[in-house]
Design an enzyme around this catalytic site. Structure first.
Site, PDB file in Angstrom:
ATOM      1  N   ALA A 196       0.823  -1.204   0.000  1.00  0.00           N
ATOM      2  CA  ALA A 196       0.000   0.000   0.000  1.00  0.00           C
ATOM      3  C   ALA A 196       0.860   1.258   0.000  1.00  0.00           C
ATOM      4  O   ALA A 196       0.681   2.155  -0.832  1.00  0.00           O
ATOM      5  CB  ALA A 196      -0.937  -0.010   1.213  1.00  0.00           C
ATOM      6  N   ASP A 205      10.378  -6.546  -3.299  1.00  0.00           N
ATOM      7  CA  ASP A 205       9.297  -7.080  -2.471  1.00  0.00           C
ATOM      8  C   ASP A 205       9.168  -8.564  -2.790  1.00  0.00           C
ATOM      9  O   ASP A 205       9.082  -8.937  -3.965  1.00  0.00           O
ATOM     10  CB  ASP A 205       7.980  -6.357  -2.762  1.00  0.00           C
ATOM     11  CG  ASP A 205       6.940  -6.584  -1.674  1.00  0.00           C
ATOM     12  OD1 ASP A 205       6.780  -7.747  -1.245  1.00  0.00           O
ATOM     13  OD2 ASP A 205       6.289  -5.603  -1.256  1.00  0.00           O
ATOM     14  N   ARG A 215      -6.659  -1.321  -1.651  1.00  0.00           N
ATOM     15  CA  ARG A 215      -5.836  -0.194  -1.229  1.00  0.00           C
ATOM     16  C   ARG A 215      -4.540  -0.049  -2.024  1.00  0.00           C
ATOM     17  O   ARG A 215      -3.938   1.024  -2.027  1.00  0.00           O
ATOM     18  CB  ARG A 215      -5.512  -0.307   0.270  1.00  0.00           C
ATOM     19  CG  ARG A 215      -4.681  -1.528   0.596  1.00  0.00           C
ATOM     20  CD  ARG A 215      -4.707  -1.880   2.077  1.00  0.00           C
ATOM     21  NE  ARG A 215      -3.823  -2.993   2.367  1.00  0.00           N
ATOM     22  CZ  ARG A 215      -4.143  -4.263   2.158  1.00  0.00           C
ATOM     23  NH1 ARG A 215      -5.314  -4.572   1.640  1.00  0.00           N
ATOM     24  NH2 ARG A 215      -3.303  -5.225   2.471  1.00  0.00           N
ATOM     25  N   LYS A 232       4.467  -8.507  -6.630  1.00  0.00           N
ATOM     26  CA  LYS A 232       4.077  -7.120  -6.387  1.00  0.00           C
ATOM     27  C   LYS A 232       5.064  -6.132  -7.000  1.00  0.00           C
ATOM     28  O   LYS A 232       4.660  -5.152  -7.640  1.00  0.00           O
ATOM     29  CB  LYS A 232       3.965  -6.856  -4.885  1.00  0.00           C
ATOM     30  CG  LYS A 232       2.725  -7.411  -4.228  1.00  0.00           C
ATOM     31  CD  LYS A 232       2.645  -6.961  -2.777  1.00  0.00           C
ATOM     32  CE  LYS A 232       1.350  -7.433  -2.126  1.00  0.00           C
ATOM     33  NZ  LYS A 232       1.242  -6.968  -0.736  1.00  0.00           N
ATOM     34  N   ASP A 292       6.208  -3.906   6.447  1.00  0.00           N
ATOM     35  CA  ASP A 292       5.088  -4.232   7.313  1.00  0.00           C
ATOM     36  C   ASP A 292       5.512  -4.941   8.600  1.00  0.00           C
ATOM     37  O   ASP A 292       4.682  -5.510   9.294  1.00  0.00           O
ATOM     38  CB  ASP A 292       4.076  -5.110   6.562  1.00  0.00           C
ATOM     39  CG  ASP A 292       4.665  -6.456   6.144  1.00  0.00           C
ATOM     40  OD1 ASP A 292       5.876  -6.683   6.376  1.00  0.00           O
ATOM     41  OD2 ASP A 292       3.917  -7.278   5.583  1.00  0.00           O
ATOM     42  N   ASN A 293       6.810  -4.922   8.935  1.00  0.00           N
ATOM     43  CA  ASN A 293       7.234  -5.534  10.194  1.00  0.00           C
ATOM     44  C   ASN A 293       8.458  -4.808  10.750  1.00  0.00           C
ATOM     45  O   ASN A 293       9.249  -4.220  10.002  1.00  0.00           O
ATOM     46  CB  ASN A 293       7.532  -7.030  10.011  1.00  0.00           C
ATOM     47  CG  ASN A 293       8.728  -7.296   9.117  1.00  0.00           C
ATOM     48  OD1 ASN A 293       9.857  -7.389   9.584  1.00  0.00           O
ATOM     49  ND2 ASN A 293       8.486  -7.407   7.810  1.00  0.00           N
ATOM     50  N   CYS A 337       0.038  -9.699   4.805  1.00  0.00           N
ATOM     51  CA  CYS A 337       0.956 -10.101   3.731  1.00  0.00           C
ATOM     52  C   CYS A 337       2.003 -11.069   4.262  1.00  0.00           C
ATOM     53  O   CYS A 337       2.353 -12.060   3.607  1.00  0.00           O
ATOM     54  CB  CYS A 337       1.631  -8.861   3.127  1.00  0.00           C
ATOM     55  SG  CYS A 337       0.480  -7.737   2.326  1.00  0.00           S
TER      56      CYS A 337
END
Length: 523
Positions: A278, A304, A315, A328, A376-377, A432
């Site tokens: 996103a 990614d 999104r 992605k 995301d982490n 994800c």
């Protein structure tokens, strides 16, 4: 312009909930009835007019609406696709959003950004038409007298604007400004016609969120004038007026504010973007429109290791339903290059960590201009931060969780680094990571629950719905005609034919094959 003012008029319209929920909570869709059959509709008007385009067009917005709704009177919205919005807004609020009609006046720059955010939330319909202090008052007077905005790089126009502002200030009496900042007014004059992508993106997000508040009745809206400036972004060193003159390029708006030398730095920048979800999609879109890494010496590397899933489409706007299952980074890079064909971008599918230091080696890090995190982490953020700290590279760090977000600019020898302070433990696992790389017990439990619900709850519910009314169900799927409907029909076919279980032995065989596929072949 570096200054914009937004206000919200609060017209309270009756929000009627149009549509009905399915009888069983096990169903995986929300039924929506066409709101054209009702006299009460939730409607909102958002103005996004500006003087130049930022690269988006109304046809892409219309395409996304068609993709979300199809063309039939009775529409079905997949809970898998809109799971994030359902978790934040709730089912009742989502029904109101689905039944809302929004008119966007102007599809240049700001209007396109507003439309993009609204469509990602899935407003029912969105019509797109092509149709602020002392400095703004002076600008209004200037335009009234000259019939135009000040020309970028014109000292004559800048001095005229300063004279008008000084005259207005003199007549303010006790309210006048003691020291008029002529340097600021000069910059204001040069950039008066400019529509800057970062400003349009920021205000587009804000206005889009306000539209969602108005349509849904959830969260408190902005009940005031909203003023924002970014004076600190203006050039600090003196520049000749010729540096702001137009070059007959798509970046003339930025050049009129920041100068041609700064634009050249952007074009020759070597950027490393980690993540293309996103946030990554938003970053890539903005950088393509700004001309970052679009010069002969510039290059942007995006990596990614994730693939596109159906839930991403609500999104991550660079992806389409036909991209499901693809990498992605590859799809995002292609979409960004379509926005700006001169975008020098390379897509990789490697995780950034100690195990890939043979790919992202010392020479790679030393050659970078800036690093942009879209992760995301926390562990991955800490690793990238440690590499930027070691190689003295600036880092843009950001993250989102539901309606919350954070951003941090890390500049060597000026600010603290990301790892200098620790975030609290993550309360929920990013989906994800859960679906692609579950690496701790919480991830595995969440993944197992998701698999269980999909195999033994959602799919059987779809099969039962089909068996109870085959003709109506099939017509509904054919009317939708998207990847979601196709996936649903394929699962039903598998359940009734390829994986049909008639005896207990069949169930054991099916479970053994499913176990082997999920924990051996897929891994």
């Amino acid at each position: 312009m570096l200054h914009k003012r937004a206000s919200e008029a609060n017209d309270k319209n009756d929000n009627s909930i149009i549509g009905s929920d399915l009888a069983s909570s096990k169903k995986r869709r929300i039924d929506i009835t066409d709101s054209s059959s009702s006299d009460n509709k939730s409607s909102i008007v958002a103005s996004g007019s500006s003087s130049s385009s930022s690269g988006f067009h109304g046809d892409s917005v219309a395409h996304q609406i068609d993709m979300a709704f199809g063309n039939s009177n009775r529409q079905e919205i997949d809970e898998d696709l809109h799971s994030r919005q359902l978790a934040v807004y709730g089912r009742e609020t989502m029904r109101r959003l689905f039944a809302s009609n929004v008119l966007i006046s102007g599809m240049h720059g700001l209007g396109a950004e507003i439309g993009m955010y609204i469509v990602c939330v899935v407003i029912r319909s969105c019509d797109c038409w092509n149709s602020s202090t002392l400095a703004f008052q002076a600008l209004d007077h200037f335009k009234a007298e000259a019939g135009r905005f000040p020309v970028a790089g014109s000292e004559e126009d800048a001095q005229k604007l300063i004279s008008i502002a000084t005259a207005i200030n003199t007549g303010q009496g006790d309210l006048k400004v003691e020291n008029v900042d002529q340097k600021l007014l000069r910059h204001f004059s040069f950039g008066a016609k400019a529509v800057l992508n970062p400003m349009a993106a920021m205000f587009g997000g804000i206005v889009g969120q306000e539209v969602v508040k108005a349509c849904s009745g959830k969260f408190h809206p902005l009940f005031q004038f909203f003023y924002f400036d970014s004076v600190e972004s203006l050039p600090t060193e003196p520049l000749d007026s010729s540096d702001f003159a137009p070059r007959n390029s798509r970046y003339d708006a930025q050049i009129s504010v920041f100068g041609a030398k700064f634009q050249k730095k952007l074009e020759d920048a070597k950027v490393f973007t980690v993540g293309s979800g996103a946030l990554g999609c938003e970053f890539l879109k903005n950088m393509a429109l700004m001309g970052v890494s679009c010069g002969s010496q510039g290059k942007l590397t995006v990596t990614d290791d994730d693939i596109i899933e159906k839930s991403n489409l609500s999104r991550q706007f660079l992806f389409r339903d036909w991209n499901i299952g693809q990498a992605k980074s590859t799809v995002a890079a292609s979409a960004a290059a379509a926005i700006n064909p001169r975008f020098n971008i390379e897509a990789l599918q490697n995780r950034v960590g100690a195990e890939t230091e043979n790919v992202f080696d010392d020479a790679f890090w030393e050659n970078l201009t800036v690093v942009v995190n879209a992760l995301d982490n926390v562990n991955a953020r800490l690793y990238v931060d440690s590499r930027c700290l070691y190689f003295q590279k600036p880092l843009l760090e950001s993250g989102t969780l539901g309606a919350k977000c954070n951003t941090q600019m890390v500049i060597p020898h000026l600010t603290e680094n990301y790892g200098a302070s620790r975030d609290p433990p993550e309360k929920q696992a990013p989906m994800c990571t859960v679906h692609s790389f579950p690496h701790n017990i919480d991830h595995c439990l969440t993944w197992a629950r998701s698999e269980f619900e999909g195999l033994l709850e959602k799919t059987p519910a779809e099969v039962n719905a089909y068996l109870s009314s085959p003709v109506e169900y099939t017509n509904s799927m054919m009317s939708a005609g998207d990847a979601q409907a196709r996936d649903t029909l394929e699962r039903i076919l598998e359940c009734l034919d390829k994986e049909k279980c008639e005896t207990f032995q069949d169930c054991l065989t099916w479970a053994r094959l499913r176990y082997y596929h999920s924990l051996n072949s897929y891994v």
